[in-house]
Design a protein around this motif. Structure first.
Motif, PDB file in Angstrom:
ATOM      1  N   THR A   4      62.220  96.506   0.993  1.00 30.52           N
ATOM      2  CA  THR A   4      60.863  95.542   0.763  1.00 30.52           C
ATOM      3  C   THR A   4      60.141  94.866   1.792  1.00 30.52           C
ATOM      4  N   ALA A   5      59.699  94.782   2.573  1.00 28.88           N
ATOM      5  CA  ALA A   5      58.718  94.486   3.352  1.00 28.88           C
ATOM      6  C   ALA A   5      58.293  95.913   3.867  1.00 28.88           C
ATOM      7  N   ARG A   6      58.764  97.273   3.762  1.00 27.16           N
ATOM      8  CA  ARG A   6      57.302  97.933   4.109  1.00 27.16           C
ATOM      9  C   ARG A   6      56.993  99.050   3.570  1.00 27.16           C
ATOM     10  N   ASN A   7      57.617  98.261   2.086  1.00 28.53           N
ATOM     11  CA  ASN A   7      56.737  99.124   1.166  1.00 28.53           C
ATOM     12  C   ASN A   7      56.111  97.929   0.014  1.00 28.53           C
ATOM     13  N   ALA A   8      56.729  96.624   0.269  1.00 28.41           N
ATOM     14  CA  ALA A   8      56.024  95.833  -0.263  1.00 28.41           C
ATOM     15  C   ALA A   8      54.971  94.648  -0.134  1.00 28.41           C
ATOM     16  N   ARG A   9      55.436  94.011   1.032  1.00 24.90           N
ATOM     17  CA  ARG A   9      55.671  93.256   2.249  1.00 24.90           C
ATOM     18  C   ARG A   9      55.264  93.384   3.428  1.00 24.90           C
ATOM     19  N   PRO A  10      54.688  94.140   3.983  1.00 23.80           N
ATOM     20  CA  PRO A  10      54.467  94.799   5.372  1.00 23.80           C
ATOM     21  C   PRO A  10      54.338  93.829   6.487  1.00 23.80           C
ATOM     22  N   GLY A  11      53.110  92.581   5.741  1.00 25.22           N
ATOM     23  CA  GLY A  11      52.886  91.335   6.977  1.00 25.22           C
ATOM     24  C   GLY A  11      54.315  91.036   7.367  1.00 25.22           C
ATOM     25  N   TRP A  12      55.245  90.907   6.328  1.00 26.02           N
ATOM     26  CA  TRP A  12      56.229  90.469   7.572  1.00 26.02           C
ATOM     27  C   TRP A  12      57.276  91.334   8.693  1.00 26.02           C
ATOM     28  N   ILE A  13      56.375  92.299   8.681  1.00 23.78           N
ATOM     29  CA  ILE A  13      56.904  93.001   9.895  1.00 23.78           C
ATOM     30  C   ILE A  13      55.862  93.265  10.954  1.00 23.78           C
ATOM     31  N   ALA A  14      54.869  92.411  10.877  1.00 27.95           N
ATOM     32  CA  ALA A  14      54.249  92.340  11.821  1.00 27.95           C
ATOM     33  C   ALA A  14      54.192  91.063  12.508  1.00 27.95           C
ATOM     34  N   ARG A  15      54.388  90.018  11.215  1.00 31.86           N
ATOM     35  CA  ARG A  15      54.912  89.085  12.209  1.00 31.86           C
ATOM     36  C   ARG A  15      55.736  88.611  12.611  1.00 31.86           C
ATOM     37  N   ALA A  16      57.433  89.182  12.060  1.00 29.63           N
ATOM     38  CA  ALA A  16      58.361  89.657  13.305  1.00 29.63           C
ATOM     39  C   ALA A  16      58.049  89.984  14.427  1.00 29.63           C
ATOM     40  N   GLU A  17      57.037  90.759  14.746  1.00 32.11           N
ATOM     41  CA  GLU A  17      57.220  91.180  16.278  1.00 32.11           C
ATOM     42  C   GLU A  17      55.907  90.270  16.583  1.00 32.11           C
ATOM     43  N   THR A  18      54.761  90.148  16.400  1.00 32.39           N
ATOM     44  CA  THR A  18      54.736  88.701  16.730  1.00 32.39           C
ATOM     45  C   THR A  18      55.006  87.858  17.639  1.00 32.39           C
ATOM     46  N   LEU A  19      55.829  87.671  16.741  1.00 31.32           N
ATOM     47  CA  LEU A  19      56.950  86.639  17.085  1.00 31.32           C
ATOM     48  C   LEU A  19      58.049  86.815  18.795  1.00 31.32           C
ATOM     49  N   LEU A  20      58.686  87.990  18.331  1.00 28.87           N
ATOM     50  CA  LEU A  20      59.584  88.733  19.484  1.00 28.87           C
ATOM     51  C   LEU A  20      58.740  88.887  20.616  1.00 28.87           C
ATOM     52  N   ARG A  21      57.279  88.925  20.632  1.00 27.13           N
ATOM     53  CA  ARG A  21      56.313  89.334  21.399  1.00 27.13           C
ATOM     54  C   ARG A  21      56.528  87.916  22.784  1.00 27.13           C
ATOM     55  N   ARG A  22      56.027  86.747  21.625  1.00 31.53           N
ATOM     56  CA  ARG A  22      55.765  85.209  22.021  1.00 31.53           C
ATOM     57  C   ARG A  22      57.135  84.771  23.358  1.00 31.53           C
ATOM     58  N   TRP A  23      58.686  85.710  22.092  1.00 30.63           N
ATOM     59  CA  TRP A  23      59.359  85.079  23.258  1.00 30.63           C
ATOM     60  C   TRP A  23      59.845  86.269  24.496  1.00 30.63           C
ATOM     61  N   GLY A  24      58.221  86.846  24.762  1.00 33.60           N
ATOM     62  CA  GLY A  24      59.231  87.708  25.420  1.00 33.60           C
ATOM     63  C   GLY A  24      59.521  89.727  26.333  1.00 33.60           C
ATOM     64  N   TYR A  25      59.903  89.643  24.031  1.00 36.56           N
ATOM     65  CA  TYR A  25      60.421  90.842  24.062  1.00 36.56           C
ATOM     66  C   TYR A  25      59.682  92.272  24.278  1.00 36.56           C
ATOM     67  N   VAL A  26      60.009  92.829  24.406  1.00 34.07           N
ATOM     68  CA  VAL A  26      59.475  94.486  24.500  1.00 34.07           C
ATOM     69  C   VAL A  26      59.431  94.974  23.049  1.00 34.07           C
ATOM     70  N   VAL A  27      58.509  95.022  21.661  1.00 34.85           N
ATOM     71  CA  VAL A  27      58.690  95.376  20.762  1.00 34.85           C
ATOM     72  C   VAL A  27      58.690  96.896  20.779  1.00 34.85           C
ATOM     73  N   LEU A  28      59.480  97.190  20.380  1.00 33.54           N
ATOM     74  CA  LEU A  28      59.367  98.940  20.124  1.00 33.54           C
ATOM     75  C   LEU A  28      58.998  99.195  18.661  1.00 33.54           C
ATOM     76  N   ASP A  29      58.576 100.975  18.507  1.00 31.28           N
ATOM     77  CA  ASP A  29      58.402 101.026  16.988  1.00 31.28           C
ATOM     78  C   ASP A  29      59.636 100.649  16.608  1.00 31.28           C
ATOM     79  N   GLY A  30      59.807 100.426  15.829  1.00 32.05           N
ATOM     80  CA  GLY A  30      60.972 100.774  14.160  1.00 32.05           C
ATOM     81  C   GLY A  30      60.947 101.024  13.036  1.00 32.05           C
ATOM     82  N   GLY A  31      59.137 101.807  13.058  1.00 33.67           N
ATOM     83  CA  GLY A  31      58.604 102.608  12.263  1.00 33.67           C
ATOM     84  C   GLY A  31      59.591 103.706  11.475  1.00 33.67           C
ATOM     85  N   GLY A  32      60.917 104.412  12.571  1.00 37.74           N
ATOM     86  CA  GLY A  32      61.797 105.798  11.882  1.00 37.74           C
ATOM     87  C   GLY A  32      62.774 105.338  11.328  1.00 37.74           C
ATOM     88  N   PHE A  33      62.765 103.349  11.033  1.00 30.77           N
ATOM     89  CA  PHE A  33      64.126 103.356  10.759  1.00 30.77           C
ATOM     90  C   PHE A  33      63.903 103.250   9.287  1.00 30.77           C
TER      91      PHE A  33
END
Length: 375
Positions: free
Chosen positions: A161-190
């Motif tokens: 759903t997020a990949r096809n209809a709500r890509p903004g959720w992905i960007a927001r999730a990654e932003t939050l993870l970076r804010r908490w200090g995580y190293v965010v990898l590319d999950g596009g292959g899932f």
């Protein structure tokens, strides 16, 4: 398949199909009584005509509530998935194409469904929910008190759903993870988690997406996987038992697959002044008792209220096999929020389902939509 239903009736209290119809044969125990004697769904004797058996097998929301309530942990959803796998139907073929082949066309389906000359209807309402939403003004600000994830690699599992209809959720999730200090990898292959394919009885398709996801995880170095969809998390959790991994790797997979909010520890939260006074929270069926979202969200929105706990009706293949039943369950779920005009949830499918079922003036969003990520 697991047999041995004692017909105790505990499942009647939690089944959304039974709640809608109040008919015994639509309940999990009723289906088991009628179908457990069948060896391969058709080789045994049954008092019911074939068309009735097929319809009963389609009436399941795939929520898993019956198994959680059952003293013997019998899953009628699993029983029906086995039967569907043995006796394919054209709806399964269409569902496989929809989930695995034409995802980028989902928004186009929404635009077509919104053409003014088309009538109403449950399927069209669901398609219209695939269109992009207007950006919501944030209701709360969330930031870390401490960066708990420093140096930890994380890949976001977006889901269909997020990949096809709500890509903004992905960007927001990654932003939050970076804010908490995580190293965010590319999950596009899932790809798809496979949960809905399993419920449809498409076991070969499920095995293929599972294999691809595990291989992608290995290629990335077996990082933490962050899922912001309860149904995706549920589908991924099953890999530890069914993914063909060695026990040590399966145990690691189970530890590494996490709900997004569970990774955002020690949040500092502030509700914005113009946030809604009453916010409803729909708890996805697939969180069960391990919901990380509600305690997390209550720190940002103290006035959040949990709904009646009803299933939204989106799970599994029900949306394809009987869109009207699925929509009716969704409407009952929304009605459970009484006069609450704003509903949030932590499941991609629940978000679209409830948005399509909500009356005018009621908004339904994923919690990622209403969190301020600019601070």
């Amino acid at each position: 398949m697991k047999r041995g239903c004692t017909q105790c009736g505990d499942c009647l209290d939690v089944c959304p199909i039974f709640a809608l119809y109040r008919r015994e044969e639509y309940s999990p125990k009723g289906k088991r009584l009628l179908m457990e004697p069948l060896d391969g769904w058709g080789a045994g004797e049954t008092p019911l005509p074939w068309k009735t058996i097929r319809r009963l097998s389609r009436l399941c929301a795939g929520c898993g509530r019956c198994a959680r309530r059952c003293a013997r942990k019998l899953s009628t959803s699993e029983l029906l998935a086995d039967l569907r796998s043995q006796h394919p139907h054209w709806t399964q073929f269409v569902w496989d194409i929809w989930i695995r082949r034409v995802g980028p066309l989902w928004p186009l389906a929404g635009r077509i469904a919104s053409l003014p000359f088309l009538p109403g209807g449950s399927s069209l309402e669901t398609a219209r929910a695939l269109l992009p939403q207007e950006t919501a003004a944030p209701w709360g600000r969330i930031k870390p008190a401490v960066q708990v994830g420093v140096g930890t690699p994380v890949a976001v599992f977006a889901g269909c759903t997020a990949r096809n209809a709500r890509p903004g959720w992905i960007a927001r999730a990654e932003t939050l993870l970076r804010r908490w200090g995580y190293v965010v990898l590319d999950g596009g292959g899932f790809t798809c988690c496979g949960g809905t394919l399993h419920h449809a009885g498409l076991f070969a398709a499920q095995a293929e997406v599972r294999r691809r996801n595990i291989e992608r995880w290995r290629d990335m170095g077996r990082p933490v996987i962050a899922a912001f969809c309860a149904s995706c998390k549920h589908g991924l959790d099953a890999y530890a038992e069914e993914g063909g991994m060695e026990p040590e790797e399966a145990a690691l997979w189970k530890r590494q697959v996490r709900g997004l909010s569970a990774l955002l520890a020690a949040p500092v939260c502030e509700t914005v002044p113009d946030a809604p006074a009453r916010i409803g929270y729909h708890q996805p069926c697939h969180w069960g008792e391990d919901d990380p979202d509600l305690p997390f969200l209550r720190q940002a929105f103290p006035l959040i209220m949990k709904g009646t706990g009803l299933c939204c009706g989106m799970g599994g293949i029900l949306k394809m096999t009987d869109a009207d039943v699925s929509a009716a369950i969704g409407r009952r779920c929304v009605e459970g929020f009484a006069d609450c005009r704003h509903i949030i949830t932590g499941c991609s499918g629940c978000t679209l389902q409830l948005a399509s079922a909500a009356p005018s003036g009621v908004t339904v969003r994923h919690w990622l939509d209403v969190v301020d990520i600019s601070v």
